[in-house]
Write a protein that holds these residues in place. Sequence first.
Motif, PDB file in Angstrom:
ATOM      1  N   ASP A 147       4.375 -29.704 -12.158  1.00  0.00           N
ATOM      2  CA  ASP A 147       4.218 -31.039 -11.605  1.00  0.00           C
ATOM      3  C   ASP A 147       3.453 -31.906 -12.602  1.00  0.00           C
ATOM      4  OD1 ASP A 147       5.468 -30.323  -9.236  1.00  0.00           O
ATOM      5  OD2 ASP A 147       3.588 -29.678  -8.296  1.00  0.00           O
ATOM      6  N   HIS A 148       3.701 -33.190 -12.538  1.00  0.00           N
ATOM      7  CA  HIS A 148       2.992 -34.111 -13.429  1.00  0.00           C
ATOM      8  C   HIS A 148       1.499 -34.082 -13.118  1.00  0.00           C
ATOM      9  CE1 HIS A 148       1.937 -37.675 -15.736  1.00  0.00           C
ATOM     10  NE2 HIS A 148       1.345 -38.163 -14.659  1.00  0.00           N
ATOM     11  N   HIS A 149       0.698 -34.022 -14.157  1.00  0.00           N
ATOM     12  CA  HIS A 149      -0.759 -34.048 -14.009  1.00  0.00           C
ATOM     13  C   HIS A 149      -1.298 -34.995 -15.066  1.00  0.00           C
ATOM     14  CE1 HIS A 149      -4.901 -32.887 -13.530  1.00  0.00           C
ATOM     15  NE2 HIS A 149      -4.583 -32.037 -12.575  1.00  0.00           N
TER      16      HIS A 149
END
Length: 297
Positions: A147-149
């Motif tokens: 997931d984008h972080h």
Amino acid sequence: MDLLALADFNLVARHGGFGRASRAADRPKATLSRRVAELESSLNLRLFERGGRLLKLTQEGRALYERTEALLTELAETATSISSGGDTPRGHLRISAPLLFSQTAMGELAAKFALMYPEVSLEVSTDDRMVDMVEEGYDLVIRVNPDHHESLIGRIFLHDRLVAVASPGLPMPRGDSIAPAVMRSKRPPNTAWDLITPTGLARINANPVLSLSSLIMIRSAVRTGIGAAQLPLSLVMGDLQAGTLVQWGEVQAPGIELWALYPSRRLLSARVSAFLEFLKASFPTGAPEELAAYIKG
């Protein structure tokens, strides 16, 4: 802020007490205590809870330690590198990698990297969850479709895709027929698989007959003929070439991407840069065939 006092604070925090830090660094305990007290006074913050035999970081102390330890380490390594006239990777490199990649490729990759960079102490842990890199002290993590972080940046170094495979003795069902399936987790009965086949799109009705937690176990089970499964192409490429498994089709699903991630707010150390370049050299095109070459058995 006094960087020397900050370095002494990090030393005490790392070792969990003034006495331990004093012995580890061969520095007077009284000096360390005085320097930390001066830092607390300049910040108007209490950094340690003092009392009893244990020294515990306050919430503010923990935040300061987490945000400055890596930066001080990078500064020290930069100074060492410059003074030695080069940027040879050295020091401790801690990596977290997912289970399947660790089981199939990471052992060989880690050994080759260690031989190439003997001054780097490499430690690899296996975990499928998204670890907290700062809190848990990782320099780099490898993850599948992360997931984008916002605090992390990274590079894709491998691509893969899911295929539906089965033993040659298990025919691909037609029409409303239901295929026995081996799943990674418990699924409801009559799960539908949408496949891309040489003749077009096909929908397979699959009924779970076995649930296993490891893709390696699933591959072994499918070889017996108990059922079909969806598996990464790299994992079954050898079986497909040997004829021990046959491919029913490619699963209509987002592609599999392996990322190497690291904190964007840190200076990129020579050892992390070296490992990223090593991954790029090990998988120059990032194709499933390159990962399949590491998979034995």
